[in-house]
Design a protein around this motif. Structure first.
Motif, short mmCIF file in Angstrom:
data_model
loop_
_atom_site.label_atom_id
_atom_site.label_comp_id
_atom_site.label_asym_id
_atom_site.label_seq_id
_atom_site.Cartn_x
_atom_site.Cartn_y
_atom_site.Cartn_z
N LEU A 1 6.96 7.31 6.00
CA LEU A 1 6.22 8.56 5.91
C LEU A 1 7.16 9.68 5.49
CD1 LEU A 1 3.66 10.28 6.48
CD2 LEU A 1 4.49 10.50 8.84
N ARG A 2 6.74 10.45 4.52
CA ARG A 2 7.45 11.66 4.09
C ARG A 2 6.45 12.81 4.18
NH1 ARG A 2 11.47 9.33 5.05
NH2 ARG A 2 12.43 7.86 3.65
N VAL A 3 6.94 13.96 4.67
CA VAL A 3 6.07 15.12 4.83
C VAL A 3 6.67 16.33 4.13
CG1 VAL A 3 5.11 14.31 7.01
CG2 VAL A 3 7.13 15.77 7.03
N ALA A 4 5.80 17.28 3.79
CA ALA A 4 6.25 18.55 3.20
C ALA A 4 6.99 19.33 4.29
CB ALA A 4 5.06 19.34 2.68
N GLN B 1 0.45 17.28 1.48
CA GLN B 1 1.18 17.41 2.73
C GLN B 1 2.05 16.21 3.09
OE1 GLN B 1 -2.40 17.59 3.19
NE2 GLN B 1 -2.65 19.78 3.11
N LEU B 2 1.63 15.00 2.72
CA LEU B 2 2.37 13.82 3.15
C LEU B 2 2.23 12.68 2.16
CD1 LEU B 2 0.10 11.69 4.86
CD2 LEU B 2 0.04 13.84 6.09
N SER B 3 3.15 11.72 2.29
CA SER B 3 3.09 10.51 1.45
C SER B 3 3.57 9.31 2.26
CB SER B 3 3.95 10.66 0.19
OG SER B 3 5.31 10.66 0.51
N ILE B 4 2.98 8.16 1.94
CA ILE B 4 3.38 6.89 2.55
C ILE B 4 3.75 5.95 1.42
CG2 ILE B 4 2.57 4.86 3.82
CD1 ILE B 4 0.84 6.72 5.47
N SER B 5 4.89 5.29 1.58
CA SER B 5 5.33 4.30 0.59
C SER B 5 5.84 3.06 1.32
CB SER B 5 6.44 4.89 -0.28
OG SER B 5 7.55 5.25 0.51
N TYR C 1 -4.51 15.21 9.63
CA TYR C 1 -4.32 15.04 8.19
C TYR C 1 -4.68 13.60 7.85
CZ TYR C 1 -1.61 19.21 9.09
OH TYR C 1 -1.22 20.45 9.50
N GLN C 2 -5.59 13.44 6.89
CA GLN C 2 -6.06 12.11 6.52
C GLN C 2 -5.56 11.76 5.13
OE1 GLN C 2 -10.32 12.58 7.10
NE2 GLN C 2 -10.13 11.57 9.09
N LEU C 3 -5.29 10.48 4.97
CA LEU C 3 -4.78 9.99 3.69
C LEU C 3 -5.43 8.65 3.39
CD1 LEU C 3 -2.69 10.50 1.43
CD2 LEU C 3 -1.01 9.34 2.85
N GLN C 4 -6.07 8.55 2.24
CA GLN C 4 -6.61 7.28 1.80
C GLN C 4 -5.49 6.54 1.08
OE1 GLN C 4 -10.40 7.55 -0.05
NE2 GLN C 4 -10.27 5.52 -0.93
N LEU C 5 -5.29 5.28 1.44
CA LEU C 5 -4.19 4.50 0.89
C LEU C 5 -4.69 3.53 -0.17
CD1 LEU C 5 -2.44 3.83 4.29
CD2 LEU C 5 -1.75 5.47 2.54
N SER C 6 -3.88 3.34 -1.18
CA SER C 6 -4.19 2.40 -2.24
C SER C 6 -3.60 1.04 -1.86
CB SER C 6 -3.58 2.90 -3.54
OG SER C 6 -3.77 1.97 -4.57
N LEU C 7 -4.47 0.04 -1.72
CA LEU C 7 -4.08 -1.31 -1.31
C LEU C 7 -4.12 -2.22 -2.53
CD1 LEU C 7 -3.50 -3.13 1.20
CD2 LEU C 7 -5.95 -3.46 1.36
N PHE D 1 0.83 -1.20 0.00
CA PHE D 1 0.00 0.00 0.00
C PHE D 1 0.87 1.25 0.00
CE2 PHE D 1 0.35 -1.23 4.48
CZ PHE D 1 0.73 -0.05 5.08
N SER D 2 0.27 2.31 -0.51
CA SER D 2 0.92 3.61 -0.56
C SER D 2 -0.16 4.67 -0.78
CB SER D 2 1.95 3.67 -1.70
OG SER D 2 1.30 3.47 -2.94
N GLY D 3 0.23 5.92 -0.65
CA GLY D 3 -0.69 7.02 -0.90
C GLY D 3 0.01 8.34 -0.67
N GLU D 4 -0.56 9.39 -1.27
CA GLU D 4 0.05 10.71 -1.06
C GLU D 4 -0.98 11.81 -1.33
OE1 GLU D 4 2.95 12.10 -4.06
OE2 GLU D 4 2.53 10.22 -5.09
#
Length: 176
Positions: free
Chosen positions: A74-77, A52-56, A161-167, A46-49
């Motif tokens: 987690l990476r943030v601006a 403001q932020l990204s998850i990989s 801050y909410q992030l929907q992740l692609s699974l 899963f990942s998403g961005e």
């Protein structure tokens, strides 16, 4: 009463027969145990961005009783999160109105300095950690996994801050 060689031979043959029968039963038992069907592992990434932020590099592994959830990176601006003194991260599944938390962590800087939000989001493992959420019963994998980052700055202001992740399922089970 003297024992002749014939009686000794018969006694040895009977003992050998019993040992062979015992060994055969033991081997059949062991072979039968090995043939227990092992569950095929299922792996999701899963990942998403957003701005403001990204998850990989997030991973979910379901393998019989072994279940592992790795939150990824987690990476943030930089300009967005430079005055943060505490934060919490939460991964959860939303199915309908039901929210099931998978992993949640808190970081609090007690000295008054700021914290670095970027980095590893942690891991959890065990039995029934993830299966209870029944990811594989959901056909819409694209919209069920979510991430919340809640921050608090030096002034005490809290932001979520909410992030929907692609699974994405990486491996397919034999039944598919």
């Amino acid at each position: 009463m003297p024992i002749n060689n014939l009686e000794i031979g018969e006694a040895l043959n009977m003992i050998k027969s019993k040992v062979l029968v015992f060994m055969a039963i033991l081997i059949l038992t062991l072979v039968g145990c090995e043939k227990v069907e092992q569950e095929q592992p299922i792996v999701y990434s899963f990942s998403g961005e957003n701005e403001q932020l990204s998850i990989s590099n997030g991973i979910i592994l379901l393998n019989g009783t072994e279940e592992i959830f790795t939150g990824g990176d987690l990476r943030v601006a930089d300009d967005f999160f430079n005055n943060i003194t505490s934060y919490s991260t939460t991964f959860y599944i939303m199915v309908g109105d039901e929210k099931d938390v998978i992993l949640s962590n808190d970081v609090i800087e007690m000295t008054g300095d700021t914290v670095n939000i970027t980095g590893d989001l942690g891991q959890i493992s065990g039995n029934s950690t993830i299966r209870r959420i029944k990811i594989d019963d959901t056909s819409d994998l694209e919209n069920i996994l979510h991430f919340d980052l809640t921050t608090k700055d030096r002034n005490g202001k809290e932001n979520v801050y909410q992030l929907q992740l692609s699974l994405t399922e990486i491996t397919k089970s034999d039944g598919d």
